[in-house]
Write a protein that holds these residues in place. Structure first.
Motif, PDB file in Angstrom:
ATOM      1  N   ALA A 101     -21.024  71.786  -6.382  1.00 20.82           N
ATOM      2  CA  ALA A 101     -20.226  71.313  -7.528  1.00 20.82           C
ATOM      3  C   ALA A 101     -20.757  71.888  -8.829  1.00 20.82           C
ATOM      4  O   ALA A 101     -20.040  71.946  -9.824  1.00 20.82           O
ATOM      5  CB  ALA A 101     -20.237  69.787  -7.592  1.00 20.82           C
ATOM      6  N   HIS A 153     -19.032  62.081  -1.215  1.00 22.43           N
ATOM      7  CA  HIS A 153     -20.097  62.320  -2.192  1.00 22.43           C
ATOM      8  C   HIS A 153     -20.658  60.999  -2.726  1.00 22.43           C
ATOM      9  O   HIS A 153     -21.873  60.874  -2.938  1.00 22.43           O
ATOM     10  CB  HIS A 153     -19.540  63.158  -3.348  1.00 22.43           C
ATOM     11  CG  HIS A 153     -20.589  63.688  -4.281  1.00 22.43           C
ATOM     12  ND1 HIS A 153     -21.674  64.437  -3.858  1.00 22.43           N
ATOM     13  CD2 HIS A 153     -20.737  63.574  -5.635  1.00 22.43           C
ATOM     14  CE1 HIS A 153     -22.423  64.770  -4.902  1.00 22.43           C
ATOM     15  NE2 HIS A 153     -21.881  64.250  -5.988  1.00 22.43           N
ATOM     16  N   ALA A 257     -29.043  51.379  -4.386  1.00 23.15           N
ATOM     17  CA  ALA A 257     -28.581  52.538  -5.147  1.00 23.15           C
ATOM     18  C   ALA A 257     -27.073  52.488  -5.359  1.00 23.15           C
ATOM     19  O   ALA A 257     -26.330  51.964  -4.519  1.00 23.15           O
ATOM     20  CB  ALA A 257     -28.951  53.839  -4.445  1.00 23.15           C
ATOM     21  N   LEU A 260     -22.083  57.219  -7.790  1.00 25.11           N
ATOM     22  CA  LEU A 260     -21.169  57.192  -8.936  1.00 25.11           C
ATOM     23  C   LEU A 260     -20.244  58.395  -8.848  1.00 25.11           C
ATOM     24  O   LEU A 260     -20.695  59.529  -8.947  1.00 25.11           O
ATOM     25  CB  LEU A 260     -22.043  57.295 -10.196  1.00 25.11           C
ATOM     26  CG  LEU A 260     -21.522  56.905 -11.543  1.00 25.11           C
ATOM     27  CD1 LEU A 260     -21.418  55.384 -11.625  1.00 25.11           C
ATOM     28  CD2 LEU A 260     -22.484  57.397 -12.625  1.00 25.11           C
ATOM     29  N   VAL A 261     -18.949  58.167  -8.646  1.00 19.92           N
ATOM     30  CA  VAL A 261     -18.035  59.309  -8.675  1.00 19.92           C
ATOM     31  C   VAL A 261     -16.882  59.134  -9.656  1.00 19.92           C
ATOM     32  O   VAL A 261     -16.134  60.078  -9.886  1.00 19.92           O
ATOM     33  CB  VAL A 261     -17.485  59.669  -7.269  1.00 19.92           C
ATOM     34  CG1 VAL A 261     -18.602  60.227  -6.396  1.00 19.92           C
ATOM     35  CG2 VAL A 261     -16.820  58.477  -6.614  1.00 19.92           C
ATOM     36  N   GLY A 262     -16.754  57.936 -10.215  1.00 23.65           N
ATOM     37  CA  GLY A 262     -15.805  57.773 -11.310  1.00 23.65           C
ATOM     38  C   GLY A 262     -16.438  58.354 -12.566  1.00 23.65           C
ATOM     39  O   GLY A 262     -17.597  58.064 -12.862  1.00 23.65           O
ATOM     40  N   VAL A 263     -15.705  59.194 -13.276  1.00 24.39           N
ATOM     41  CA  VAL A 263     -16.263  59.797 -14.489  1.00 24.39           C
ATOM     42  C   VAL A 263     -16.665  58.676 -15.450  1.00 24.39           C
ATOM     43  O   VAL A 263     -15.842  57.848 -15.818  1.00 24.39           O
ATOM     44  CB  VAL A 263     -15.232  60.726 -15.162  1.00 24.39           C
ATOM     45  CG1 VAL A 263     -15.814  61.346 -16.425  1.00 24.39           C
ATOM     46  CG2 VAL A 263     -14.804  61.819 -14.190  1.00 24.39           C
ATOM     47  N   PRO A 264     -17.951  58.620 -15.818  1.00 24.00           N
ATOM     48  CA  PRO A 264     -18.431  57.438 -16.538  1.00 24.00           C
ATOM     49  C   PRO A 264     -17.965  57.365 -17.987  1.00 24.00           C
ATOM     50  O   PRO A 264     -18.081  58.318 -18.742  1.00 24.00           O
ATOM     51  CB  PRO A 264     -19.952  57.579 -16.465  1.00 24.00           C
ATOM     52  CG  PRO A 264     -20.205  59.028 -16.260  1.00 24.00           C
ATOM     53  CD  PRO A 264     -19.015  59.596 -15.561  1.00 24.00           C
ATOM     54  N   LEU A 280     -29.363  55.575  -9.243  1.00 25.15           N
ATOM     55  CA  LEU A 280     -28.032  55.946  -9.704  1.00 25.15           C
ATOM     56  C   LEU A 280     -27.877  57.442  -9.473  1.00 25.15           C
ATOM     57  O   LEU A 280     -28.744  58.224  -9.890  1.00 25.15           O
ATOM     58  CB  LEU A 280     -27.941  55.649 -11.196  1.00 25.15           C
ATOM     59  CG  LEU A 280     -26.575  55.699 -11.830  1.00 25.15           C
ATOM     60  CD1 LEU A 280     -25.851  54.379 -11.564  1.00 25.15           C
ATOM     61  CD2 LEU A 280     -26.718  55.897 -13.329  1.00 25.15           C
ATOM     62  N   ARG A 281     -26.821  57.825  -8.780  1.00 23.19           N
ATOM     63  CA  ARG A 281     -26.653  59.246  -8.497  1.00 23.19           C
ATOM     64  C   ARG A 281     -25.185  59.540  -8.241  1.00 23.19           C
ATOM     65  O   ARG A 281     -24.504  58.747  -7.598  1.00 23.19           O
ATOM     66  CB  ARG A 281     -27.472  59.623  -7.269  1.00 23.19           C
ATOM     67  CG  ARG A 281     -27.591  61.104  -7.043  1.00 23.19           C
ATOM     68  CD  ARG A 281     -28.684  61.402  -6.056  1.00 23.19           C
ATOM     69  NE  ARG A 281     -29.096  62.796  -6.146  1.00 23.19           N
ATOM     70  CZ  ARG A 281     -30.242  63.268  -5.665  1.00 23.19           C
ATOM     71  NH1 ARG A 281     -31.091  62.461  -5.080  1.00 23.19           N
ATOM     72  NH2 ARG A 281     -30.545  64.536  -5.790  1.00 23.19           N
ATOM     73  N   GLY A 282     -24.727  60.664  -8.716  1.00 24.65           N
ATOM     74  CA  GLY A 282     -23.351  61.038  -8.448  1.00 24.65           C
ATOM     75  C   GLY A 282     -22.833  62.010  -9.477  1.00 24.65           C
ATOM     76  O   GLY A 282     -23.556  62.427 -10.381  1.00 24.65           O
ATOM     77  N   GLY A 283     -21.574  62.376  -9.318  1.00 28.38           N
ATOM     78  CA  GLY A 283     -20.962  63.365 -10.190  1.00 28.38           C
ATOM     79  C   GLY A 283     -19.804  63.982  -9.427  1.00 28.38           C
ATOM     80  O   GLY A 283     -19.314  63.410  -8.450  1.00 28.38           O
ATOM     81  N   PRO A 284     -19.375  65.157  -9.852  1.00 23.60           N
ATOM     82  CA  PRO A 284     -18.332  65.849  -9.084  1.00 23.60           C
ATOM     83  C   PRO A 284     -18.849  66.185  -7.684  1.00 23.60           C
ATOM     84  O   PRO A 284     -20.035  66.451  -7.500  1.00 23.60           O
ATOM     85  CB  PRO A 284     -18.059  67.121  -9.904  1.00 23.60           C
ATOM     86  CG  PRO A 284     -19.088  67.182 -10.975  1.00 23.60           C
ATOM     87  CD  PRO A 284     -19.768  65.867 -11.076  1.00 23.60           C
ATOM     88  N   ALA A 285     -17.974  66.156  -6.711  1.00 28.36           N
ATOM     89  CA  ALA A 285     -18.372  66.294  -5.303  1.00 28.36           C
ATOM     90  C   ALA A 285     -18.740  67.726  -4.931  1.00 28.36           C
ATOM     91  O   ALA A 285     -18.135  68.677  -5.428  1.00 28.36           O
ATOM     92  CB  ALA A 285     -17.237  65.817  -4.407  1.00 28.36           C
ATOM     93  N   ASN A 286     -19.708  67.846  -4.031  1.00 30.74           N
ATOM     94  CA  ASN A 286     -20.073  69.160  -3.481  1.00 30.74           C
ATOM     95  C   ASN A 286     -19.118  69.508  -2.337  1.00 30.74           C
ATOM     96  O   ASN A 286     -19.514  69.576  -1.163  1.00 30.74           O
ATOM     97  CB  ASN A 286     -21.517  69.122  -2.981  1.00 30.74           C
ATOM     98  CG  ASN A 286     -22.495  68.839  -4.108  1.00 30.74           C
ATOM     99  OD1 ASN A 286     -22.386  69.405  -5.189  1.00 30.74           O
ATOM    100  ND2 ASN A 286     -23.428  67.930  -3.873  1.00 30.74           N
TER     101      ASN A 286
END
Lengths: 337, 337
Positions: A101, A153, A257, A260-264, A280-286
């Motif tokens: 990503a 993700h 844990a 997080l995949v919703g844009v914060p 806390l971890r996440g972002g756009p998916a790989n």
């Protein structure tokens, strides 16, 4: 060809657009078999994000390759392909780490609600099926272009593993796919937080062990009752609002844990995260990293993420596709060109 | 008995205090063999945290059990024991998950810079050595009561594993122990960010593969040069200031993770974390969960975390122990009662 253009909030139309052409030797052109409308497309439709000028829109498709650039090696004309919404070259140092990503040469594309699409970094981005898939697999293959990878993700980012207790905040297509991902990754308890009957039904078909309709403190209490009084090991936050993040914090256990995949939007209570040892971890998916495994699961009918599509419309009715999602009459709309 | 009392910022004295007694059937009384001064004790010494009244201080010891409550089963009078700074009962639902720092019945204690200390939840908290350890092991055993477990927690929280590239921000005793932890967990590259020669030397003895004296942008560039241009997989942030967190963000690669054990002051750039897919995890260390493995490593002389102690003083000179740490004349001071 025809494609969708967003002109202004609330105004998406099918119009004639020039056919896409190969711009780079690593490009491919794909004839769309199915496309769809994303929750994130609604930001512009709802006026939350700007529409400075009429813009082609859409970033989720599956289809058939009609042309490839000179450097493309892994897909051929005639292949049925799926690819993630965030093209990656597959060769850079970050792709080598699986962080596709954030590919050093990553690209985004828009305008995929159309009859044809140019896909950059075809080798790193597209995965071909071994043969032309049966038509009833198309919705699930299409789901791999974004929502299924994104739900996956969330689960990977939260560290879901064999025996985890999981709560999913958000019952949109991504949240529902996150339920499916948690089940696939071996979670023993998967709690879908949803109060919409049709979405609860999909969550159950995806393997949710529990559905909780309550929100806020009541929702947190209900989750704790199912998790030894301490909350879930992993919480998959698939919305992005401050409310959703607070809900996630209220249902995660200390030492657990949040994926997080919703844009914060809004703030993070860093002190609470710290003292409670909540990750806390996440972002756009790989997407590119996940696609081979997920494609295999779809082709063997082990998973059916396509169940998130509860409405199908022709591209000519793209305006209605947006309206149905905006008004929550549909979970997710599949569009046939 | 004698023990340290903090009266006001800059004013810590050895004074007579009542001997501790068993208050709960799960308590043990430990006669101190060695205690020490923690970076976090300096908050009150420096006036950053309040000292509302004269207060016994200290939370790191090792020593010999002199009395146990009626319910204590796993340690006996005469045992040499170490225990973490955050007592945990070892039986609650969170302890069962390994989240002992957040034990549902957890306790903190203060006043361990003293000849004797009452330890709550003795069974869950204290670990006995098989026999009386050789005296040269005492510093390393003492380090297990906080800094080694905390450095280990930073590495575990950041997900350090075989082959990880790791950068450590902070060269205090915890940062140095984090270097040791990363090496033990199999990291292939361990970069200590330090510009103090004696601390650089300890980092190297702990197995750091590189030491970088630069900070800020220059420091980040130097880390990237050692990590394929992308930054470290895992960054261990062992300070807690906003500067340190920004340094951590500048040296972590996209898709990597920051292990956080410095108590966080200031804000978190949640949007940057999200778009870069950078994970964040940490908090107070799960000492009880880590102690058995770490104790074994100390007793077999596989690790020597006691190297962080570069000054030893008698309890009578507790004021000088604080001053030496406050003025950075010492990394960490061991105090003998």
């Amino acid at each position: 060809m025809y494609g969708a253009i967003i002109h202004a909030p609330g105004d998406v139309r099918r119009e004639e657009r020039p056919d896409p052409t190969l711009l780079e030797p690593t490009d491919a052109i794909v004839r769309t078999v199915a496309a769809c409308v994303c929750g994130s497309d609604l930001w512009r439709y709802r006026g939350i994000a700007d529409v400075p000028e009429p813009t082609p829109i859409g970033h989720e498709i599956c289809g058939v390759v009609t042309a490839i650039g000179a450097d493309v090696r892994t897909v051929a004309v005639g292949d049925f392909v799926v690819g993630g919404f965030n093209p990656s070259d597959g060769t850079c140092a970050l792709c080598a780490k699986g962080a596709t990503a954030n590919c050093l040469h990553g690209a985004r594309y828009d305008g995929a609600q159309a009859e044809q699409v140019r896909i950059p970094h075809a080798d790193g981005t597209l995965v071909a099926t071994p043969s032309m898939p049966e038509d009833d697999l198309v919705p699930s293959l299409l789901a791999l272009s974004d929502v299924m990878c994104t739900g996956w993700h969330a689960a990977v980012s939260a560290g879901v593993t064999e025996g985890s207790t999981v709560a999913v905040v958000g019952d949109g297509a991504v949240g529902l796919c996150a339920v499916l991902a948690a089940v696939q990754l071996g979670a023993s308890t998967v709690i879908a937080m949803s109060r919409h009957a049709p979405r609860q039904e999909v969550a159950r078909r995806f393997g949710a062990t529990h559905v909780i309709a309550e929100r806020g403190e009541d929702g947190a209490a209900a989750v704790k009752e199912l998790t030894d009084g301490i909350g879930a090991d992993c919480v998959l936050e698939c919305v992005g609002t401050e409310d959703a993040r607070h809900q996630a914090l209220a249902v995660v256990r200390d030492g657990g844990a949040i994926g997080l995949v919703g844009v914060p939007h809004g703030d993070l209570p860093v002190n609470e995260l710290f003292w409670r040892n909540v990750g806390l971890r996440g972002g756009p998916a790989n997407c590119a990293a996940y696609l081979p495994e997920l494609l295999e699961k779809v082709l063997t009918r082990e998973i059916e993420p396509g169940l998130v599509f509860d409405l199908e419309l022709p591209l000519a009715e793209i305006g209605e596709a947006y309206a149905a999602m905006d008004e929550r009459r549909a979970i997710k709309v599949l569009v046939r060109p």
